[in-house]
Scaffold this motif. Structure first.
Motif, short mmCIF file in Angstrom:
data_model
loop_
_atom_site.label_atom_id
_atom_site.label_comp_id
_atom_site.label_asym_id
_atom_site.label_seq_id
_atom_site.Cartn_x
_atom_site.Cartn_y
_atom_site.Cartn_z
N ILE A 259 67.17 38.93 -56.02
CA ILE A 259 65.77 39.27 -55.79
C ILE A 259 65.42 39.14 -54.31
CG2 ILE A 259 63.42 38.47 -56.21
CD1 ILE A 259 64.50 40.17 -58.42
N ARG A 260 65.89 38.06 -53.69
CA ARG A 260 65.63 37.89 -52.26
C ARG A 260 66.28 38.99 -51.43
NH1 ARG A 260 65.50 31.76 -49.93
NH2 ARG A 260 63.73 31.00 -51.17
N MET A 261 67.47 39.42 -51.84
CA MET A 261 68.14 40.49 -51.12
C MET A 261 67.35 41.79 -51.22
SD MET A 261 72.02 41.93 -51.51
CE MET A 261 71.63 42.91 -52.95
N ILE A 262 66.81 42.07 -52.40
CA ILE A 262 66.00 43.27 -52.57
C ILE A 262 64.76 43.21 -51.67
CG2 ILE A 262 64.57 44.55 -54.21
CD1 ILE A 262 66.57 43.73 -56.39
N LEU B 177 65.67 43.88 -48.12
CA LEU B 177 65.94 45.29 -47.81
C LEU B 177 64.66 46.10 -47.66
CD1 LEU B 177 68.94 45.97 -50.22
CD2 LEU B 177 69.02 45.80 -47.71
N ILE B 178 63.57 45.65 -48.28
CA ILE B 178 62.31 46.39 -48.24
C ILE B 178 61.45 45.98 -47.05
CG2 ILE B 178 60.12 46.74 -49.47
CD1 ILE B 178 61.70 46.50 -52.08
N PHE B 179 61.35 44.68 -46.80
CA PHE B 179 60.38 44.19 -45.82
C PHE B 179 60.61 44.70 -44.40
CE2 PHE B 179 58.37 41.10 -43.02
CZ PHE B 179 57.12 40.98 -43.60
N PRO B 180 61.85 44.89 -43.92
CA PRO B 180 62.03 45.34 -42.53
C PRO B 180 61.37 46.67 -42.20
CG PRO B 180 64.09 44.47 -43.38
CD PRO B 180 63.15 44.55 -44.54
N SER B 181 61.04 47.46 -43.22
CA SER B 181 60.40 48.75 -42.93
C SER B 181 59.10 48.57 -42.17
CB SER B 181 60.15 49.52 -44.23
OG SER B 181 59.29 48.77 -45.09
N GLY B 182 58.37 47.48 -42.42
CA GLY B 182 57.13 47.24 -41.70
C GLY B 182 57.36 46.99 -40.23
N PHE C 130 56.91 24.52 -40.51
CA PHE C 130 57.03 24.60 -39.05
C PHE C 130 58.44 25.01 -38.65
CE2 PHE C 130 57.90 22.45 -34.97
CZ PHE C 130 56.97 23.10 -34.18
N LEU C 131 59.46 24.38 -39.23
CA LEU C 131 60.84 24.69 -38.87
C LEU C 131 61.24 26.09 -39.35
CD1 LEU C 131 62.50 21.24 -39.63
CD2 LEU C 131 61.89 22.18 -37.40
N ARG C 132 60.77 26.47 -40.51
CA ARG C 132 61.05 27.83 -40.99
C ARG C 132 60.40 28.88 -40.09
NH1 ARG C 132 59.92 27.15 -47.53
NH2 ARG C 132 61.44 25.48 -47.90
N ALA C 133 59.22 28.57 -39.57
CA ALA C 133 58.54 29.51 -38.68
C ALA C 133 59.32 29.69 -37.38
CB ALA C 133 57.12 29.02 -38.39
N ILE C 134 59.93 28.62 -36.88
CA ILE C 134 60.74 28.73 -35.66
C ILE C 134 61.91 29.68 -35.91
CG2 ILE C 134 62.27 27.48 -34.10
CD1 ILE C 134 60.46 25.07 -34.40
N GLY C 135 62.63 29.46 -37.02
CA GLY C 135 63.75 30.35 -37.33
C GLY C 135 63.33 31.78 -37.54
N CYS C 136 62.18 31.96 -38.20
CA CYS C 136 61.68 33.32 -38.45
C CYS C 136 61.38 34.05 -37.15
CB CYS C 136 60.44 33.25 -39.33
SG CYS C 136 59.63 34.84 -39.55
N ASN C 137 60.63 33.39 -36.26
CA ASN C 137 60.26 34.08 -35.03
C ASN C 137 61.47 34.31 -34.13
OD1 ASN C 137 58.12 35.32 -33.69
ND2 ASN C 137 58.00 33.64 -32.21
N ALA D 42 67.69 39.11 -42.63
CA ALA D 42 68.19 37.72 -42.65
C ALA D 42 67.06 36.73 -42.90
CB ALA D 42 68.91 37.41 -41.33
N PHE D 43 65.94 36.88 -42.18
CA PHE D 43 64.88 35.89 -42.34
C PHE D 43 64.19 35.99 -43.70
CE2 PHE D 43 61.11 38.50 -40.90
CZ PHE D 43 60.17 37.99 -41.79
N VAL D 44 64.06 37.20 -44.23
CA VAL D 44 63.46 37.34 -45.56
C VAL D 44 64.38 36.76 -46.63
CG1 VAL D 44 62.60 38.98 -47.27
CG2 VAL D 44 62.08 39.32 -44.85
N THR D 45 65.67 37.04 -46.54
CA THR D 45 66.63 36.53 -47.51
C THR D 45 66.70 35.00 -47.49
OG1 THR D 45 67.94 38.55 -47.23
CG2 THR D 45 69.01 36.70 -48.30
#
Length: 359
Positions: free
Chosen positions: A76-79, A82-87, A175-182, A211-214
């Motif tokens: 589910i996370r992989m799906i 695959l969708i979210f990067p379009s934004g 906070f730590l997840r936000a660092i990795g995401c950005n 990667a960050f969404v998964t």
């Protein structure tokens, strides 16, 4: 052999810029965007917030599969990844202003001394609230009142996503997840600017976002849709006040306060005349947060028993950017004083003249 080597380099340069050229390109783009008209910055950021909300809603619908959620969460996370990067692709290709990516681009322009500090701070301010306004517009008008999540399965998935992002993790985890995401979002923007053709840009931007969404990292602009839509749909345990403290101030002001606290001793030792200015900065943050609490109480009073529960949640969600913007006027004024008084400090923090790029 030498001719062949030059030919290969030329072919590589035709496909993408070198890292040095990419940094120079980002610097020039950041200087141009940072000097744009405020209304242009805001509405460009508004459009970026809308695009992120569209893809976030798509990701919620695509992952609304209860059996897979329980038995194959990785799939589910992989799906969703695959969708979210379009934004992000639509934002960068269209030239819209995403807060997280603009932090890097305009920050490089400031470090190269092509953008004044006041323009940098104003650009960040307008980008953030533009993203917020666009995300809330799509969330409330199109998705909420448009009935996109009227299906009970979609509704449960949206509520579960909001709770997973706002209630389940602790503050330090967000906070730590936000660092990795950005980190990955900025890498995506970097690769998108490094490529010269559209196909390469899309391929370069897609995988860091995947990667960050998964991994389930936290993106502050995406959460401007995920959490308010949970509030709109009546997610238990989530309020506007919780979102401000745990999901917004944590992303924006806590890192800056920690950095300022670490720099305070250096400032007091090297620049005694700036000690008072640092105190102004801390009091500005305190004024902002205390006033936000007052606005929260006003919002609670304004959503009384005379209106429906869903309408009350809608008012509290959509009025958030206006309330916080109104309450932050004192902080912005004091930040401008800080920027004007701290020029000596920032001269030492930025690049020396010997490494300055040509204007």
């Amino acid at each position: 052999m030498a001719v062949t080597h030059v030919h290969v380099d030329n072919m590589a340069n035709m496909a993408a810029y070198t890292p040095k050229e990419t940094a120079e390109l980002m610097s020039r783009i950041g200087a141009m965007r940072g000097r744009a008209r405020p209304d242009k910055i805001f509405f460009s950021a508004f459009m970026a917030g809308c695009l992120v909300s569209f893809t976030s809603a798509s990701a919620v619908i695509a992952t609304a599969a209860p059996w897979f959620q329980e038995n194959a969460p990785g799939l589910i996370r992989m799906i969703s990844g695959l969708i979210f990067p379009s934004g992000i692709v639509m934002i960068l290709i269209s030239g819209s202003e995403l807060f997280t990516g603009s932090n890097m681009i305009t920050g490089i322009a400031w470090m190269h001394r092509r953008l004044p500090l006041k323009n940098l701070l104003m650009h960040w301010f307008l980008c953030f609230w533009g993203n917020m306004a666009g995300a809330l517009f799509v969330m409330a008008i199109i998705v909420g009142y448009g009935g996109v999540f009227d299906n009970e399965i979609f509704k449960r998935q949206a509520i579960a996503t909001a709770q997973l992002k706002q209630i389940t993790p602790q503050w330090h985890q967000i906070f730590l997840r936000a660092i990795g995401c950005n980190w990955l979002v900025c890498l995506s923007c970097y690769l998108g600017l490094q490529a010269k053709d559209v196909t390469s840009k899309v391929a370069g931007m897609w995988w860091p976002i995947f990667a960050f969404v998964t991994m389930g990292l936290e993106h502050v602009v995406a959460n401007m849709f995920f959490i308010p839509i949970g509030i709109f749909l009546g997610a238990p345990g989530i309020s506007v006040g919780l979102y401000i403290w745990k999901g917004m101030l944590l992303f924006l002001f806590l890192p800056g306060c920690l950095s300022c606290k670490m720099l305070t001793r250096i400032v007091q030792a090297s620049f005694p005349q700036l000690s008072e200015t640092c105190s102004v900065a801390f009091s500005s943050a305190a004024s902002f947060t205390s006033t936000c609490t007052s606005w929260e109480r006003i919002l609670l009073l304004s959503t009384g028993s005379t209106i429906s529960s869903q309408s009350a949640l809608w008012r509290r969600a959509i009025f958030l950017p206006f309330a916080a913007a109104q309450s932050s006027r004192i902080a912005v004024a004091r930040a401008a004083t800080l920027a004007g008084s701290s020029s000596a400090l920032f001269k030492h923090l930025r690049l020396p003249p010997s490494t300055r790029f040509s204007r």
